[in-house]
Each structure stands twice: as C-alpha cells, then as structure tokens.
Scaffold this motif. Structure first.
Motif, PDB file in Angstrom:
ATOM      1  N   TYR A 169       0.851  -1.179   0.000  1.00 25.85           N
ATOM      2  CA  TYR A 169       0.000   0.000   0.000  1.00 25.85           C
ATOM      3  C   TYR A 169       0.895   1.240   0.000  1.00 25.85           C
ATOM      4  N   PRO A 170       0.682   2.179  -0.918  1.00 24.66           N
ATOM      5  CA  PRO A 170       1.642   3.290  -1.110  1.00 24.66           C
ATOM      6  C   PRO A 170       2.059   4.004   0.172  1.00 24.66           C
ATOM      7  N   GLU A 171       1.092   4.378   1.001  1.00 24.27           N
ATOM      8  CA  GLU A 171       1.413   5.119   2.215  1.00 24.27           C
ATOM      9  C   GLU A 171       2.295   4.300   3.157  1.00 24.27           C
ATOM     10  N   ILE A 172       2.063   2.997   3.229  1.00 24.14           N
ATOM     11  CA  ILE A 172       2.833   2.130   4.113  1.00 24.14           C
ATOM     12  C   ILE A 172       4.199   1.843   3.509  1.00 24.14           C
ATOM     13  N   LEU A 173       4.218   1.481   2.246  1.00 21.35           N
ATOM     14  CA  LEU A 173       5.466   1.104   1.583  1.00 21.35           C
ATOM     15  C   LEU A 173       6.488   2.239   1.635  1.00 21.35           C
ATOM     16  N   LYS A 174       6.047   3.443   1.369  1.00 23.44           N
ATOM     17  CA  LYS A 174       6.980   4.570   1.349  1.00 23.44           C
ATOM     18  C   LYS A 174       7.511   4.904   2.744  1.00 23.44           C
ATOM     19  N   ASN A 175       6.800   4.462   3.762  1.00 25.13           N
ATOM     20  CA  ASN A 175       7.245   4.738   5.129  1.00 25.13           C
ATOM     21  C   ASN A 175       8.332   3.774   5.590  1.00 25.13           C
ATOM     22  N   TYR A 176       8.302   2.538   5.071  1.00 21.37           N
ATOM     23  CA  TYR A 176       9.272   1.550   5.554  1.00 21.37           C
ATOM     24  C   TYR A 176      10.331   1.144   4.532  1.00 21.37           C
ATOM     25  N   ALA A 177      10.053   1.310   3.256  1.00 24.44           N
ATOM     26  CA  ALA A 177      11.002   0.883   2.226  1.00 24.44           C
ATOM     27  C   ALA A 177      12.080   1.953   2.069  1.00 24.44           C
ATOM     28  N   LEU A 178      13.033   1.940   3.010  1.00 24.46           N
ATOM     29  CA  LEU A 178      14.097   2.944   3.072  1.00 24.46           C
ATOM     30  C   LEU A 178      15.440   2.249   2.916  1.00 24.46           C
ATOM     31  N   HIS A 179      16.290   2.789   2.078  1.00 24.56           N
ATOM     32  CA  HIS A 179      17.591   2.175   1.829  1.00 24.56           C
ATOM     33  C   HIS A 179      18.393   2.109   3.125  1.00 24.56           C
ATOM     34  N   TYR A 180      18.898   0.920   3.425  1.00 25.16           N
ATOM     35  CA  TYR A 180      19.535   0.724   4.737  1.00 25.16           C
ATOM     36  C   TYR A 180      20.801   1.558   4.912  1.00 25.16           C
ATOM     37  N   LYS A 181      21.429   2.007   3.837  1.00 24.96           N
ATOM     38  CA  LYS A 181      22.635   2.836   3.946  1.00 24.96           C
ATOM     39  C   LYS A 181      22.307   4.319   3.924  1.00 24.96           C
ATOM     40  N   THR A 182      21.473   4.719   2.972  1.00 31.21           N
ATOM     41  CA  THR A 182      21.249   6.145   2.753  1.00 31.21           C
ATOM     42  C   THR A 182      19.977   6.671   3.422  1.00 31.21           C
ATOM     43  N   GLY A 183      19.058   5.777   3.732  1.00 30.95           N
ATOM     44  CA  GLY A 183      17.779   6.207   4.277  1.00 30.95           C
ATOM     45  C   GLY A 183      16.836   6.736   3.221  1.00 30.95           C
ATOM     46  N   GLU A 184      17.240   6.668   1.951  1.00 33.52           N
ATOM     47  CA  GLU A 184      16.400   7.172   0.867  1.00 33.52           C
ATOM     48  C   GLU A 184      15.185   6.280   0.672  1.00 33.52           C
ATOM     49  N   GLN A 185      14.068   6.925   0.333  1.00 28.34           N
ATOM     50  CA  GLN A 185      12.820   6.205   0.090  1.00 28.34           C
ATOM     51  C   GLN A 185      12.922   5.430  -1.221  1.00 28.34           C
ATOM     52  N   ILE A 186      12.293   4.262  -1.261  1.00 29.29           N
ATOM     53  CA  ILE A 186      12.321   3.451  -2.473  1.00 29.29           C
ATOM     54  C   ILE A 186      11.768   4.260  -3.640  1.00 29.29           C
ATOM     55  N   PRO A 187      12.441   4.273  -4.782  1.00 31.08           N
ATOM     56  CA  PRO A 187      11.971   5.072  -5.923  1.00 31.08           C
ATOM     57  C   PRO A 187      10.628   4.556  -6.450  1.00 31.08           C
ATOM     58  N   GLN A 188       9.840   5.468  -6.948  1.00 32.18           N
ATOM     59  CA  GLN A 188       8.544   5.097  -7.517  1.00 32.18           C
ATOM     60  C   GLN A 188       8.723   4.111  -8.663  1.00 32.18           C
ATOM     61  N   GLU A 189       9.831   4.234  -9.365  1.00 31.86           N
ATOM     62  CA  GLU A 189      10.109   3.322 -10.475  1.00 31.86           C
ATOM     63  C   GLU A 189      10.166   1.874 -10.005  1.00 31.86           C
ATOM     64  N   LEU A 190      10.820   1.640  -8.861  1.00 32.75           N
ATOM     65  CA  LEU A 190      10.889   0.273  -8.331  1.00 32.75           C
ATOM     66  C   LEU A 190       9.534  -0.186  -7.809  1.00 32.75           C
ATOM     67  N   ILE A 191       8.797   0.729  -7.195  1.00 29.46           N
ATOM     68  CA  ILE A 191       7.455   0.383  -6.714  1.00 29.46           C
ATOM     69  C   ILE A 191       6.587  -0.064  -7.877  1.00 29.46           C
ATOM     70  N   ASP A 192       6.642   0.678  -8.966  1.00 35.71           N
ATOM     71  CA  ASP A 192       5.847   0.332 -10.148  1.00 35.71           C
ATOM     72  C   ASP A 192       6.241  -1.044 -10.675  1.00 35.71           C
ATOM     73  N   LYS A 193       7.534  -1.328 -10.650  1.00 35.65           N
ATOM     74  CA  LYS A 193       7.998  -2.629 -11.146  1.00 35.65           C
ATOM     75  C   LYS A 193       7.503  -3.769 -10.259  1.00 35.65           C
ATOM     76  N   ILE A 194       7.532  -3.540  -8.936  1.00 33.06           N
ATOM     77  CA  ILE A 194       7.042  -4.570  -8.010  1.00 33.06           C
ATOM     78  C   ILE A 194       5.568  -4.835  -8.277  1.00 33.06           C
ATOM     79  N   LYS A 195       4.794  -3.780  -8.456  1.00 26.02           N
ATOM     80  CA  LYS A 195       3.363  -3.944  -8.668  1.00 26.02           C
ATOM     81  C   LYS A 195       3.068  -4.610 -10.007  1.00 26.02           C
ATOM     82  N   LYS A 196       3.773  -4.188 -11.050  1.00 24.91           N
ATOM     83  CA  LYS A 196       3.536  -4.766 -12.368  1.00 24.91           C
ATOM     84  C   LYS A 196       3.895  -6.249 -12.411  1.00 24.91           C
ATOM     85  N   SER A 197       4.858  -6.623 -11.587  1.00 22.19           N
ATOM     86  CA  SER A 197       5.268  -8.028 -11.577  1.00 22.19           C
ATOM     87  C   SER A 197       4.442  -8.858 -10.602  1.00 22.19           C
ATOM     88  N   GLY A 198       3.396  -8.239 -10.034  1.00 20.24           N
ATOM     89  CA  GLY A 198       2.600  -8.905  -9.005  1.00 20.24           C
ATOM     90  C   GLY A 198       1.945 -10.185  -9.454  1.00 20.24           C
TER      91      GLY A 198
END
Length: 707
Positions: A537-566
C-alpha cells in the motif's frame, strides 16, 4: 497448543538435533536443585510473560505432569459431582480447569518449535501420548458428557448470554466430534488410535527436523556458488572455515536456487531438499503411511467415510466435496498459466545458451531472468530497501497504527529464550496497554522450518489476562555487522504473521477457549493473509522501504515494477499450492480398509489423478515426506485453508478499496466485527455481516492474473 491450528499444534512437535543448542541455548541448563519451579508459580513479569531467566529445561517435565494431574482431578470432580449440572459447575468449571497445564504448555510449545534441545526432546517424546490420554479422559468420559448433554438440550431455557451459550455449544460439539457417543468398547479402540497417532506425530517431527539438518548441502569449491553475493557467501561459511553450508528450508524450492548459476549446484540443492526424508537415514515414508491409515480407521470408527469428513466438521468448507470443487475450479486455469510460464522460461534457457529441458531446479533461476526481462526488476535492487527491523517498525507496526491506532515501545527488559528475539509492548490509541509481542525472525538448527504465531499468554476476561504473543520466522541470519535484508516474499511473510498476532491482540472474550485465533482452520488464515495487502500500500510502503545505507525512500520506479510483476509466476505459485493441498486431501480421503504399499507411488497417482502433474517442472510446495503441516501439526485435511481464505482476503481487500482504503474507520470496523470476535459467532455469519454479503472469488482470480 490450544490456539491456532495455523500456527500450529506444537505440543506434540519438534525435537532437535543432538547438540545444536549446547552452546547457544540461553535457558539455564543447570539441574534443579530447588523445590521451587518457576513454571508452576505464575510469572510476576509484566503481562505474566514467562521469566526465561528462571526457567530451567528440567522444570518442564515436573510442571507438565503436575498440570495434568491437577486437570485430571478437577475433571473427575466435575464428572462425579452429586449436584445437578449447571453452567457454572460443569461448563465454566471445565473452562477453568487446567490453568497450570495451559500456562506450561504454552511455553513448552514455543520452545519445542523455536529453540529445542535434547532435554525438551525427551520430555516431548514422553508427553505426547500422555497429552492424548488426558484429552481422551475428558472427551470420552461418559459421565461428564451426560452433564454437558443435559445442559445442551435445555440451553434455550438457561438464559445464557451469547458468549456463554456459544461456550456451551462448543463444548457439546467438541465432545461429540471427539467420540463421546461411541460404545465403551469403541472408545477403548479410539484411545489406542489417538495415543499411537500422538506418538507418530512426534516421531515425524523429530525425524523431519533431523532430516532438515542432515540434508544441509556443503560446498568446498567456491565456484560452485557462483551467483551469490559476498554477503550471502559470508553468511554460509562453515564455522570451522571449511567450505559453505546451505541449510534446507521446509519447502520444496529453496531460496538460493534463484541466484545460483551452476546448474549442477542447483540440481544438488534441489534434490537434497526433495529427498531429505526419502531414502535417507531420516526416511519418513513408513511413518506418514501409518499415520494416514490410522486416521482413516479413526474416521470410520467415528462414523465417517474418511478422516477428512470427520475433520472438516465445524469448518467453513464443511465437507471434502466442497474442497474438491474449489480445486476443480482452479486447477485448469492454474496449470494453463503455469504452462505458459514454463514456455517463457524454456525460451529464456535457450536464449541464454542452455541446451536442456526445464527442470524444477531451473525454474526459479530462469524465472528471475524472465522477470528482469519483462519488468526490469531485480530482487537485489529492492532488498536494500527492506531491512528487517525497519520493515517491522515502520511497515508492519505503522500499518497497524494507521488502521487500528496501535502504537509500540521496544522492551529490552523482558527476558527471552534466545538472544535474537525482539520484544515490544503494544498500546491502544488512547495509551491503554494491549499486550506484549515477541519477534523471533532468524533460522537456526534448533528451530523447525516455516513461520507461525502463537501465545505465551491467552487473552481472557475470566482471568483478566491480556495477550502475550510471538511470531516466528526463518529468515537467513546475516553475519555480525551486516544488515538483515529481506526479499519481498519475506516482507509479506512478516505482515502475514503479524496479521495472526493482531487477531490475537484484538481478542475481547470472556473465555480463553473462544479467544482470538481459536477459530476454524479455514478462517484463521484470513486475518493474516488480509494483512499482507498493506505491504504494498503506497502510504505504508513509502514509510518503511528505506535504503539501509542512505535512508532514501524506495523510488517510484521500483514500486511500479514490483506492482507490475505482481501477477508474475502466479501459475507456478498457485499450482504448487494446489498440488500440496490436493496431496493432503488425497491422504485423508482414503478408506479405512486401504493399505498403502508405497508412499511415493501414492503421491504420484494423487497428483496424476487431479491433473496437477501436467507441468512437470512444477512440484508440490511440500512433498508428503516433509509435509509437516499435515503429518506433524494441526492441518490434516486442512491445508486447503490457505486457498479458501485467500478468496476471503482478496474479497475483503476489494471491500476496503471501494470504501476508502486504509482508514481508521475501516480498520476499526474490521476489528469490531471480525478481529475482536474470536470464535463467539458462526464464522460465515461474522464475515457476511461485515462484508454485506457472500464473498466473491473474482478478486482472487484477478490478483492471481487468472482473469
């Protein structure tokens, strides 16, 4: 255990390899030198949590025996009372019997599943038939049954509140299902069956744990492990520095098959898993055959055509025919899609220079290539965004906060049974305490495979108890200093098991036997599977999917790929699940006069008869020889429940989508009408009242890409 078939009947389960815990078992190994047994006295820790600083392995036998003696004495007093039967002196007295035994078994079950050892193994082996004998002493006691029956027959005139009436009805049904109406002679036969089955179940789990440990594959040539990252290689290093050791997961397919480039290595690992309990020193074929044949005889003795007919009473499915109808509706679409996927994978094999026919050990490796080609998604791209503790706290807990107002606080002052276990205190939205949560996430030799939830302490208003709940998983443990990065499947597993936990935390029952997850197998998986939906779920995913080194939020591009491959590989996923579910039903619909000469031949014919072998590269998720759900746990004739409740969870999520999605209002409604109700209402009514009608299968087919 007296809760969660899901999560699984651990009291008869799981013994250990001989020396796996001699160094890493936190629980004191000292012999008892005091008359005080901390298991017998109620814990003084918050919420009554077990005090693992005081518990000694040797305490369990004494405490279990004393608990059984106390319960047996209470039962005899109820049965032999000269007073006329009342709700208070019979049903409520039954419910209140066994307080000590329940408390000890909850802890014992947790350890024998998640951190067992030689001492616990010996106690388990001794207690398995004793637990069976005690149950029979209750449910096959005719004097006691007649008191329950008297109350049941005049239940309308008793003017009981709804939950008390449900408790009475449940006890009466439990007695009938257990064989209370049998003749004295047949009761003795049934007792012998039950005792033997308890012993066989324990033997199966002991043997399987040994098979999993003995089946680990050791490689001495680093080139055989081409495709694994440096971090993965480091985590696989043998403690003696000699080579690399890949431990077996409980499923047929093994996670590392996806990455391993050498076909010979993949084949070796796959066959080690496939044959772990077939033709090895830990062969289980004779055990599972005897279990199936004895269960068939038990079903016949109780008046049913087969064990499944008997076992499915009080479930949503009701009868085997409804399950086979579900299978028949799914098998053609599932195998057709799996066939299409196999064709794509075969083309990828040829495209990358391979000159061989697709085999089961090739599927995951080349399927990942197909996924990358179709969706440009690499599992290694997304794992850095799924660090275990961040997923738990900022994903799983965060979703619970948004839906139900739940907050948390880490507790480092609560003792645990292993250093890897995390403890959190959970709170209601208004700050009131909700309970304690334990998370035990990493695999180890002393832990059985799989993932599950259960309770140390059960919720009940009768005893003014709030729940103490644990989740157990089997994620690979990283080497010291490295992050625990999860695959997306592992992320979903964490959401899934916490869904079970929420079902337990939200319990609001007077009586512990109706509390929380004490529901039918084909309903208990609904809250857990439903909770998986919030992982993406977008609101949840963006809150926890943070790069363990940089703390950057997972890019929307990767989110789209995860969903499309569902819907990718869903033909395979559904077919392997259907194959395992079908095996379960085939084993448990044999007649009482059936003699199984060859377990492997039986398995082969079972898959062929239902056309689940048409795609040869798709094996069942579990082979019969290591199918712990059905031969070592409470899912006999019940593994179908994962598919049954999948229909419910997709239907439920569809309701959420059409009613505003993730909101406190929607979450509270689900909590009030389902998650907090335990087993106090008929499950079909509970769901229909919440949903506003019958569940529909179309959302499941859409989610699977079959529509």
């Amino acid at each position: 255990m007296k809760k969660v078939f899901s999560v699984l009947l651990l009291t008869l389960m799981f013994s250990a390899c001989k020396d796996s815990n001699k160094k890493n078992n936190i629980i004191s190994q000292n012999s008892m030198n005091t008359n005080h047994n901390p298991l017998i006295a109620e814990s003084t820790l918050p919420y009554g949590a077990p005090d693992f600083t005081k518990i000694n392995n040797d305490h369990f036998r004494e405490a279990l025996l004393q608990g059984m003696d106390e319960k047996r004495e209470i039962i005899e007093n109820i049965a032999n009372s000269t007073e006329a039967a009342t709700f208070e002196n019979t049903i409520l007295a039954l419910e209140k019997s066994g307080v000590l035994l329940d408390r000890v078994r909850n802890v014992f079950s947790a350890l024998t599943g998640a951190h067992t050892n030689d001492t616990l193994q010996a106690v388990q082996e001794e207690m398995a038939p004793k637990f069976s004998e005690l149950r029979d002493a209750i449910y096959l006691n005719d004097t006691l049954f007649q008191r329950v029956k008297t109350l049941y027959e005049k239940r309308v005139s008793l003017n009981l509140d709804g939950e008390s009436l449900r408790l009475l009805e449940n006890y009466f049904e439990d007695f009938e299902i257990a064989g209370a109406n049998l003749s004295p002679e047949n009761k003795e036969i049934l007792k012998s069956y039950n005792s033997r089955l308890a012993t066989l179940s324990n033997t199966f789990n002991k043997t399987l744990l040994e098979a999993n440990n003995a089946g680990a594959v050791i490689f001495t040539d680093k080139s055989d492990l081409e495709g694994l990252s440096d971090t993965e290689l480091k985590s696989l290093e043998n403690k003696d520095g000699q080579g690399w050791k890949i431990a077996l997961q409980n499923t047929t397919q093994q996670p590392l098959l996806q990455s391993l480039k050498k076909r010979e290595t993949r084949e070796k690992l796959f066959k080690a898993a496939w044959l772990r309990a077939d033709g090895t020193a830990q062969d289980t074929k004779a055990v599972i055959t005897e279990i199936a044949e004895l269960r068939a005889k038990k079903g016949a003795l109780l008046g049913f055509l087969n064990y499944a007919e008997w076992s499915l009473q009080n479930t949503m499915a009701k009868v085997p025919e409804n399950i086979f109808e579900l299978f028949e509706g799914l098998v053609p679409s599932a195998t057709a899609k799996a066939g299409q996927e196999a064709k794509e994978i075969q083309e990828m094999i040829q495209k990358t220079g391979g000159d061989f026919a697709l085999a089961p050990w090739d599927w995951n490796h080349y399927a990942e290539m197909v996924r990358k080609a179709k969706y440009d998604l690499d599992e290694n791209q997304i794992k850095p965004y799924f660090e275990l503790k961040t997923v738990l706290e900022k994903g799983v807990f965060y979703a619970a906060e948004k839906l139900y107002g739940i907050t948390y606080k880490a507790r480092t002052d609560i003792p645990t049974y292993h250093e890897d276990v995390l403890v959190y205190e959970l709170f209601e939205e208004n700050g009131d305490p909700l309970g304690l949560f334990y998370g035990d996430f990493f695999s180890r030799p002393s832990k059985r495979g799989g993932a599950w939830m259960s309770n140390f302490v059960d919720q009940s208003k009768l005893y003014n108890k709030k729940p103490v709940i644990y989740n157990v998983c089997n994620y690979p443990k990283p080497v010291a200093g490295e992050p625990a990065l999860l695959t997306y499947d592992e992320v979903e597993t964490m959401f899934h098991e916490f869904g079970h936990a929420l079902h337990g935390f939200f319990a609001d029952q007077q009586y512990p036997s109706l509390s929380g997850t004490s529901v039918a197998r084909d309903f208990v998986e609904f809250p857990s599977q439903f909770n998986e939906n919030w992982a993406l779920y977008p609101e949840i995913l963006k809150n926890y999917a943070l790069h363990y080194k940089t703390g950057e939020q997972i890019p929307q591009e990767l989110i789209d790929k995860i969903k499309k491959s569902g819907t990718f590989n869903q033909g395979y996923s559904l077919t392997e699940n259907l194959a395992a579910s079908n095996l379960d039903m085939q084993w448990h619909t044999i007649g009482s006069d059936t003699k199984i000469e060859d377990a492997n031949a039986f398995e082969k014919e079972a898959l062929h008869a239902t056309k689940l072998d048409v795609v040869s590269a798709v094996p069942p998720r579990y082979r019969s020889t290591y199918f712990a759900h059905i031969f070592g746990s409470g899912y006999a004739a019940g593994y179908y429940s994962y598919l049954w409740t999948e229909m419910l969870h997709h239907d439920a999520y569809n309701w959420f989508e059409t009613h505003g999605g993730l909101t406190r209002e929607n979450g509270q409604r689900l909590r009030d009408m389902i998650l907090s109700r335990g087993n106090t209402l008929p499950l079909e009514k509970m769901y229909k009242d919440w949903r506003g009608g019958d569940p529909k299968i179309e959302p499941m087919l859409k989610a699977r890409g079959l529509q």
